[in-house]
Design a protein around this motif. Structure first.
Motif, PDB file in Angstrom:
ATOM      1  N   LEU A  90       0.845  -1.192   0.000  1.00 10.50           N
ATOM      2  CA  LEU A  90       0.000   0.000   0.000  1.00 10.50           C
ATOM      3  C   LEU A  90       0.877   1.238   0.000  1.00 10.50           C
ATOM      4  O   LEU A  90       1.862   1.323   0.744  1.00 10.50           O
ATOM      5  CB  LEU A  90      -0.916   0.014   1.223  1.00 10.50           C
ATOM      6  N   ILE A  91       0.514   2.209  -0.837  1.00  9.43           N
ATOM      7  CA  ILE A  91       1.252   3.478  -0.915  1.00  9.43           C
ATOM      8  C   ILE A  91       0.246   4.622  -0.928  1.00  9.43           C
ATOM      9  O   ILE A  91      -0.945   4.414  -1.131  1.00  9.43           O
ATOM     10  CB  ILE A  91       2.163   3.542  -2.164  1.00  9.43           C
ATOM     11  N   GLY A  92       0.728   5.812  -0.731  1.00  7.99           N
ATOM     12  CA  GLY A  92      -0.134   6.988  -0.789  1.00  7.99           C
ATOM     13  C   GLY A  92      -1.198   7.004   0.296  1.00  7.99           C
ATOM     14  O   GLY A  92      -2.342   7.329   0.026  1.00  7.99           O
ATOM     15  N   GLY A  93      -0.824   6.650   1.505  1.00  4.17           N
ATOM     16  CA  GLY A  93      -1.778   6.652   2.603  1.00  4.17           C
ATOM     17  C   GLY A  93      -2.798   5.534   2.524  1.00  4.17           C
ATOM     18  O   GLY A  93      -3.858   5.613   3.116  1.00  4.17           O
ATOM     19  N   GLY A  94      -2.487   4.511   1.754  1.00  8.39           N
ATOM     20  CA  GLY A  94      -3.377   3.361   1.658  1.00  8.39           C
ATOM     21  C   GLY A  94      -4.416   3.465   0.567  1.00  8.39           C
ATOM     22  O   GLY A  94      -5.309   2.637   0.482  1.00  8.39           O
ATOM     23  N   THR A  95      -4.330   4.474  -0.288  1.00  9.30           N
ATOM     24  CA  THR A  95      -5.313   4.623  -1.356  1.00  9.30           C
ATOM     25  C   THR A  95      -4.889   3.937  -2.648  1.00  9.30           C
ATOM     26  O   THR A  95      -5.712   3.704  -3.517  1.00  9.30           O
ATOM     27  CB  THR A  95      -5.584   6.105  -1.656  1.00  9.30           C
ATOM     28  N   ARG A  96      -3.614   3.637  -2.774  1.00 11.96           N
ATOM     29  CA  ARG A  96      -3.100   2.952  -3.968  1.00 11.96           C
ATOM     30  C   ARG A  96      -2.200   1.808  -3.527  1.00 11.96           C
ATOM     31  O   ARG A  96      -1.733   1.769  -2.402  1.00 11.96           O
ATOM     32  CB  ARG A  96      -2.281   3.922  -4.838  1.00 11.96           C
ATOM     33  N   SER A  97      -1.947   0.888  -4.459  1.00 10.77           N
ATOM     34  CA  SER A  97      -1.041  -0.214  -4.144  1.00 10.77           C
ATOM     35  C   SER A  97      -0.099  -0.458  -5.313  1.00 10.77           C
ATOM     36  O   SER A  97      -0.386  -0.093  -6.453  1.00 10.77           O
ATOM     37  CB  SER A  97      -1.811  -1.484  -3.797  1.00 10.77           C
ATOM     38  N   MET A  98       1.019  -1.081  -4.989  1.00  9.92           N
ATOM     39  CA  MET A  98       2.049  -1.379  -5.972  1.00  9.92           C
ATOM     40  C   MET A  98       2.393  -2.865  -5.872  1.00  9.92           C
ATOM     41  O   MET A  98       2.612  -3.370  -4.762  1.00  9.92           O
ATOM     42  CB  MET A  98       3.300  -0.548  -5.653  1.00  9.92           C
ATOM     43  N   PRO A  99       2.403  -3.576  -7.007  1.00 11.44           N
ATOM     44  CA  PRO A  99       2.751  -5.000  -6.937  1.00 11.44           C
ATOM     45  C   PRO A  99       4.205  -5.199  -6.537  1.00 11.44           C
ATOM     46  O   PRO A  99       5.091  -4.494  -7.015  1.00 11.44           O
ATOM     47  CB  PRO A  99       2.484  -5.512  -8.345  1.00 11.44           C
ATOM     48  N   LEU A 100       4.426  -6.151  -5.646  1.00 13.57           N
ATOM     49  CA  LEU A 100       5.786  -6.500  -5.237  1.00 13.57           C
ATOM     50  C   LEU A 100       6.264  -7.777  -5.912  1.00 13.57           C
ATOM     51  O   LEU A 100       7.450  -8.020  -5.994  1.00 13.57           O
ATOM     52  CB  LEU A 100       5.856  -6.679  -3.714  1.00 13.57           C
ATOM     53  N   GLY A 101       5.324  -8.598  -6.371  1.00 17.34           N
ATOM     54  CA  GLY A 101       5.692  -9.825  -7.072  1.00 17.34           C
ATOM     55  C   GLY A 101       4.768 -10.970  -6.733  1.00 17.34           C
ATOM     56  O   GLY A 101       3.893 -10.857  -5.880  1.00 17.34           O
ATOM     57  N   GLU A 102       4.979 -12.090  -7.446  1.00 16.33           N
ATOM     58  CA  GLU A 102       4.241 -13.324  -7.190  1.00 16.33           C
ATOM     59  C   GLU A 102       5.231 -14.388  -6.753  1.00 16.33           C
ATOM     60  O   GLU A 102       6.324 -14.483  -7.310  1.00 16.33           O
ATOM     61  CB  GLU A 102       3.490 -13.781  -8.434  1.00 16.33           C
ATOM     62  N   PHE A 103       4.819 -15.189  -5.769  1.00 16.33           N
ATOM     63  CA  PHE A 103       5.720 -16.146  -5.142  1.00 16.33           C
ATOM     64  C   PHE A 103       5.055 -17.501  -5.019  1.00 16.33           C
ATOM     65  O   PHE A 103       3.839 -17.615  -5.026  1.00 16.33           O
ATOM     66  CB  PHE A 103       6.130 -15.621  -3.762  1.00 16.33           C
ATOM     67  N   TRP A 104       5.874 -18.536  -4.894  1.00 21.35           N
ATOM     68  CA  TRP A 104       5.368 -19.900  -4.773  1.00 21.35           C
ATOM     69  C   TRP A 104       4.860 -20.211  -3.379  1.00 21.35           C
ATOM     70  O   TRP A 104       4.148 -21.181  -3.170  1.00 21.35           O
ATOM     71  CB  TRP A 104       6.440 -20.906  -5.174  1.00 21.35           C
ATOM     72  N   SER A 105       5.219 -19.398  -2.382  1.00 27.85           N
ATOM     73  CA  SER A 105       4.748 -19.655  -1.022  1.00 27.85           C
ATOM     74  C   SER A 105       4.284 -18.348  -0.374  1.00 27.85           C
ATOM     75  O   SER A 105       4.771 -17.260  -0.713  1.00 27.85           O
ATOM     76  CB  SER A 105       5.846 -20.286  -0.165  1.00 27.85           C
ATOM     77  N   ALA A 106       3.350 -18.470   0.564  1.00 28.01           N
ATOM     78  CA  ALA A 106       2.864 -17.310   1.304  1.00 28.01           C
ATOM     79  C   ALA A 106       3.992 -16.696   2.136  1.00 28.01           C
ATOM     80  O   ALA A 106       4.083 -15.478   2.272  1.00 28.01           O
ATOM     81  CB  ALA A 106       1.695 -17.713   2.196  1.00 28.01           C
ATOM     82  N   HIS A 107       4.858 -17.542   2.666  1.00 22.32           N
ATOM     83  CA  HIS A 107       5.974 -17.039   3.478  1.00 22.32           C
ATOM     84  C   HIS A 107       6.907 -16.158   2.649  1.00 22.32           C
ATOM     85  O   HIS A 107       7.335 -15.098   3.101  1.00 22.32           O
ATOM     86  CB  HIS A 107       6.743 -18.207   4.093  1.00 22.32           C
ATOM     87  N   ASP A 108       7.226 -16.586   1.425  1.00 21.74           N
ATOM     88  CA  ASP A 108       8.084 -15.772   0.557  1.00 21.74           C
ATOM     89  C   ASP A 108       7.418 -14.436   0.231  1.00 21.74           C
ATOM     90  O   ASP A 108       8.083 -13.395   0.211  1.00 21.74           O
ATOM     91  CB  ASP A 108       8.418 -16.519  -0.735  1.00 21.74           C
ATOM     92  N   ALA A 109       6.118 -14.444  -0.010  1.00 23.25           N
ATOM     93  CA  ALA A 109       5.389 -13.196  -0.292  1.00 23.25           C
ATOM     94  C   ALA A 109       5.421 -12.273   0.922  1.00 23.25           C
ATOM     95  O   ALA A 109       5.617 -11.070   0.792  1.00 23.25           O
ATOM     96  CB  ALA A 109       3.950 -13.510  -0.692  1.00 23.25           C
ATOM     97  N   ALA A 110       5.277 -12.843   2.120  1.00 18.27           N
ATOM     98  CA  ALA A 110       5.284 -12.040   3.335  1.00 18.27           C
ATOM     99  C   ALA A 110       6.647 -11.415   3.593  1.00 18.27           C
ATOM    100  O   ALA A 110       6.729 -10.291   4.122  1.00 18.27           O
ATOM    101  CB  ALA A 110       4.873 -12.904   4.518  1.00 18.27           C
ATOM    102  N   GLU A 111       7.711 -12.081   3.228  1.00 12.25           N
ATOM    103  CA  GLU A 111       9.061 -11.552   3.454  1.00 12.25           C
ATOM    104  C   GLU A 111       9.294 -10.231   2.707  1.00 12.25           C
ATOM    105  O   GLU A 111      10.163  -9.452   3.080  1.00 12.25           O
ATOM    106  CB  GLU A 111      10.121 -12.579   3.051  1.00 12.25           C
ATOM    107  N   CYS A 112       8.519  -9.953   1.669  1.00 19.29           N
ATOM    108  CA  CYS A 112       8.648  -8.689   0.930  1.00 19.29           C
ATOM    109  C   CYS A 112       8.333  -7.469   1.799  1.00 19.29           C
ATOM    110  O   CYS A 112       8.763  -6.376   1.499  1.00 19.29           O
ATOM    111  CB  CYS A 112       7.689  -8.663  -0.258  1.00 19.29           C
ATOM    112  N   PHE A 113       7.571  -7.691   2.841  1.00 24.07           N
ATOM    113  CA  PHE A 113       7.134  -6.566   3.671  1.00 24.07           C
ATOM    114  C   PHE A 113       8.141  -6.201   4.767  1.00 24.07           C
ATOM    115  O   PHE A 113       7.909  -5.294   5.534  1.00 24.07           O
ATOM    116  CB  PHE A 113       5.761  -6.884   4.282  1.00 24.07           C
ATOM    117  N   HIS A 114       9.261  -6.888   4.812  1.00 22.33           N
ATOM    118  CA  HIS A 114      10.323  -6.546   5.776  1.00 22.33           C
ATOM    119  C   HIS A 114      11.205  -5.468   5.236  1.00 22.33           C
ATOM    120  O   HIS A 114      11.508  -5.320   4.150  1.00 22.33           O
ATOM    121  CB  HIS A 114      11.170  -7.768   6.142  1.00 22.33           C
TER     122      HIS A 114
END
Length: 114
Positions: A90-114
């Motif tokens: 989420l960017i711009g105060g939560g009004t827009r979002s930006m893709p970070l990528g697609e991953f084979w596991s939920a854990h790998d996707a979550a690691e993007c937020f660190h």
């Protein structure tokens, strides 16, 4: 890069991405133990230090920091190639979002937020 749509005029099976209900033994076990989760909203089933995951729908989770700031979303997608997890920031105060990528596991996707 070859685009099958350019030749046939319609999307191929690999181009089609849909969301589908999350049905894994782990979430089924958690749901049966904790009835506080309504049908269609199940835990993501992973633990990542500093992050919390709140189910929004059957295949979408809100990602928050432990202090409560909403960081983005993880969405479960199913395609011909298998299950994928898309992370969006989420960017711009939560009004827009930006893709970070697609991953084979939920854990790998979550690691993007660190």
């Amino acid at each position: 890069m070859f685009d099958a749509r350019a030749e046939t005029g319609s999307p191929t099976e690999e181009d089609t991405v849909t969301t589908a209900p999350l049905r894994t033994p782990l979430t089924a076990a958690v749901a049966s133990v904790d009835p506080s989760y309504p049908p269609g909203r199940r835990p993501l089933g992973i633990t990542v230090p500093g992050l919390a995951f709140v189910p929004v729908s059957e295949s979408l989770w809100r990602v928050s920091s432990t202090n409560g700031d909403v960081l983005g979303h993880i969405e479960r997608r199913v395609a011909a190639s298998g299950e994928r997890f898309a992370a969006r920031l989420l960017i711009g105060g939560g009004t827009r979002s930006m893709p970070l990528g697609e991953f084979w596991s939920a854990h790998d996707a979550a690691e993007c937020f660190h």
